[in-house]
Structure formats: C-alpha cells, structure tokens
Write a protein that holds these residues in place. Structure first.
Motif, PDB file in Angstrom:
ATOM      1  N   ILE A 104      36.354  30.408  -1.003  1.00  0.00           N
ATOM      2  CA  ILE A 104      36.371  31.428   0.054  1.00  0.00           C
ATOM      3  C   ILE A 104      37.760  32.061   0.127  1.00  0.00           C
ATOM      4  N   PHE A 105      38.799  31.237  -0.006  1.00  0.00           N
ATOM      5  CA  PHE A 105      40.184  31.711  -0.011  1.00  0.00           C
ATOM      6  C   PHE A 105      40.421  32.714  -1.151  1.00  0.00           C
ATOM      7  N   PHE A 106      39.835  32.441  -2.329  1.00  0.00           N
ATOM      8  CA  PHE A 106      39.952  33.373  -3.449  1.00  0.00           C
ATOM      9  C   PHE A 106      39.436  34.762  -3.069  1.00  0.00           C
ATOM     10  N   ASN A 111      40.480  40.579  -1.229  1.00  0.00           N
ATOM     11  CA  ASN A 111      40.320  41.639  -0.223  1.00  0.00           C
ATOM     12  C   ASN A 111      41.652  42.015   0.410  1.00  0.00           C
ATOM     13  N   LEU A 112      42.512  41.019   0.663  1.00  0.00           N
ATOM     14  CA  LEU A 112      43.822  41.324   1.226  1.00  0.00           C
ATOM     15  C   LEU A 112      44.660  42.120   0.232  1.00  0.00           C
ATOM     16  N   ALA A 113      44.594  41.784  -1.046  1.00  0.00           N
ATOM     17  CA  ALA A 113      45.341  42.527  -2.062  1.00  0.00           C
ATOM     18  C   ALA A 113      44.931  43.999  -2.085  1.00  0.00           C
ATOM     19  N   LYS A 114      43.627  44.258  -1.938  1.00  0.00           N
ATOM     20  CA  LYS A 114      43.163  45.650  -1.892  1.00  0.00           C
ATOM     21  C   LYS A 114      43.761  46.386  -0.696  1.00  0.00           C
ATOM     22  N   ILE A 149      45.214  38.981  -7.249  1.00  0.00           N
ATOM     23  CA  ILE A 149      46.129  40.006  -6.740  1.00  0.00           C
ATOM     24  C   ILE A 149      46.337  41.096  -7.785  1.00  0.00           C
ATOM     25  N   ILE A 150      46.576  40.694  -9.027  1.00  0.00           N
ATOM     26  CA  ILE A 150      46.835  41.658 -10.105  1.00  0.00           C
ATOM     27  C   ILE A 150      45.678  42.641 -10.261  1.00  0.00           C
ATOM     28  N   LYS A 151      44.458  42.130 -10.196  1.00  0.00           N
ATOM     29  CA  LYS A 151      43.281  42.988 -10.412  1.00  0.00           C
ATOM     30  C   LYS A 151      42.999  43.909  -9.234  1.00  0.00           C
ATOM     31  N   ASN A 152      43.551  43.603  -8.064  1.00  0.00           N
ATOM     32  CA  ASN A 152      43.193  44.361  -6.867  1.00  0.00           C
ATOM     33  C   ASN A 152      44.370  45.056  -6.192  1.00  0.00           C
ATOM     34  N   VAL A 185      49.741  32.488   0.117  1.00  0.00           N
ATOM     35  CA  VAL A 185      49.973  33.870  -0.300  1.00  0.00           C
ATOM     36  C   VAL A 185      50.649  34.586   0.863  1.00  0.00           C
ATOM     37  N   LYS A 186      51.812  35.177   0.609  1.00  0.00           N
ATOM     38  CA  LYS A 186      52.595  35.786   1.678  1.00  0.00           C
ATOM     39  C   LYS A 186      53.010  37.204   1.305  1.00  0.00           C
ATOM     40  N   TYR A 187      52.741  38.148   2.209  1.00  0.00           N
ATOM     41  CA  TYR A 187      53.217  39.529   2.078  1.00  0.00           C
ATOM     42  C   TYR A 187      54.263  39.745   3.165  1.00  0.00           C
ATOM     43  N   GLU A 188      55.469  40.110   2.762  1.00  0.00           N
ATOM     44  CA  GLU A 188      56.560  40.217   3.738  1.00  0.00           C
ATOM     45  C   GLU A 188      57.265  41.569   3.637  1.00  0.00           C
TER      46      GLU A 188
END
Length: 233
Positions: A104-106, A111-114, A149-152, A185-188
C-alpha cells in the motif's frame, strides 16, 4: 497446500509459523547445499540469498512448481526468470517486500511523486533502516520506492546510494541491530516538509504476505506482482 521453503533462516522460520497456522504443510526446508525433490511441493517460497535465488527459481519453474521469491539482490537475472516462466508456462512472483502495508505504501509513494512532480522547491530524500544481518544495500524495498518516484516525477532518471547527484533520488541506507525494516520518503522545502514512513514491528507482516501470495498463485499461469495479489494499483 504443501509448501517448500527455499531458505530456512529467520524469514523462512517466520513463514513456517504463519503457514502452519493457516493449515498448510511444510514439506521442504532447504538451505544452501540441501538436497530435495521440489515436485513434492505445490508451491515454493524462496527467501534464500542472492547467489542461489535464480537457481532456486529456475528449479521450480523447470519442474512446474509455482514460486514466490522475496530474495533481493539477484535482479540482474530477473528478465531471465521471466523468460523461463513464460517458456515453461509457469507461475512466478518476485517482490522486494511482501508486507501488505508496504505494498500500500508503494502505491501512496507513486501518487505522492505525481503530485510533487511540478513543485521544484521540494527536494526528495529516501531513507531505509534494517538489521545488521541484511546483506544488500540499499534494500530492495528502497529501490522499489526510488523507482516509483523516478517513473512518476519529472525531475529524476536514477537513484544514488549515500550521495547526491542532479536528477537522482538520494537513498540513505542504515544498519542498526534488531530493526526489521523502516522506510521513509521525505519531500522538504525551505518552509516545510512532507514525510511518509512505513515501520515494521516484526517479520510477521512479510511472512503473512508471502503465504497469501503462495495461496493466491495456485492454479495460475504467468508473471505477477503483489499488486495482482492485492488487486491494487
């Protein structure tokens, strides 16, 4: 269901306990050098080591036994395994992580990467922590997250371990005693950060997912993923 355990370390033993509780039989418990007849099993679950994983998988496929593999660090031979599965009309699942929560995390990660793809002010960082006995780094789970992440996300075309490069997802790998697995996974940005984390309390989640996958694959033909098993993504 008669199950072959190819690899009888900590994960193999955890899978054994879950399988027995669900009414299955363990007919093979194999480590490196063990002699066995794979056709005694209805399905095989491989949690071995990178150097023997492809050999285990090939033996299963060549003998018409569906195989679930959770071994990581052998994926240079993954395409060969897929080709053999298709040639033999077998059944095969390889996953970097069989935990239901991780899969589920995957999907959340993709979705977050998009959503973050056009927000250049946010820099991504991926961290994984595992027990000191883990042989490969980064973990297969971390690589799956990085590839998601790379793909999205429009800014990345590769990942790098313990360094920083332009257009690369940075992965930090840590080894700490008695940690089953933590992935973050962190976006800052300069003003805030968004963080997603999966923390495993023990190995039971991985073991349960592997047994559920083994139950699911019986009677099927093809190469599958945990998304197929869980009907997600």
């Amino acid at each position: 269901m008669n199950i072959a355990l190819l690899g009888y370390g900590k994960m193999g033993k955890a899978i054994e306990q879950i399988a027995l509780k669900r009414g299955h039989n363990i007919v093979i418990k194999a480590d490196v050098g063990t002699t066995y007849n794979i056709t005694d099993a209805d399905v095989a679950i491989d949690f071995s080591i990178p150097s023997v994983a492809f050999s285990n998988i090939s033996k299963c496929l060549n003998n018409g036994v569906p195989v679930i593999s959770g071994t990581t660090g052998w994926l240079e031979d993954y395409d060969n395994a897929v080709a053999l599965c298709n040639e033999k009309k077998g059944a095969f699942i390889s996953a970097s992580n069989f935990s239901l929560g991780v899969n589920i995390f995957f999907e959340l990660n993709k979705n977050l990467a998009k959503m973050m793809s056009n927000l250049a002010q946010y820099k991504v960082r991926l961290e994984e922590i595992h027990h000191t006995q883990k042989l490969d780094a980064p973990s297969g789970t971390a690589i799956t997250l990085a590839n998601g992440i790379i793909k999205n996300h429009s800014s990345f075309d590769k990942w790098v371990l313990d360094s920083k490069e332009d257009n690369a997802v940075p992965i930090v790998a840590k080894r700490i005693e008695n940690v089953p697995g933590t992935h973050t996974v962190k976006y800052e940005s300069d003003i805030d950060f968004i963080e997603m984390k999966h923390h495993a309390h023990n190995r039971e989640g991985f073991a349960l997912g592997a047994v559920i996958a083994a139950e699911w694959i019986i009677g099927k033909t093809g190469v599958f993923t945990m998304n197929d098993v869980l009907n997600i993504g």
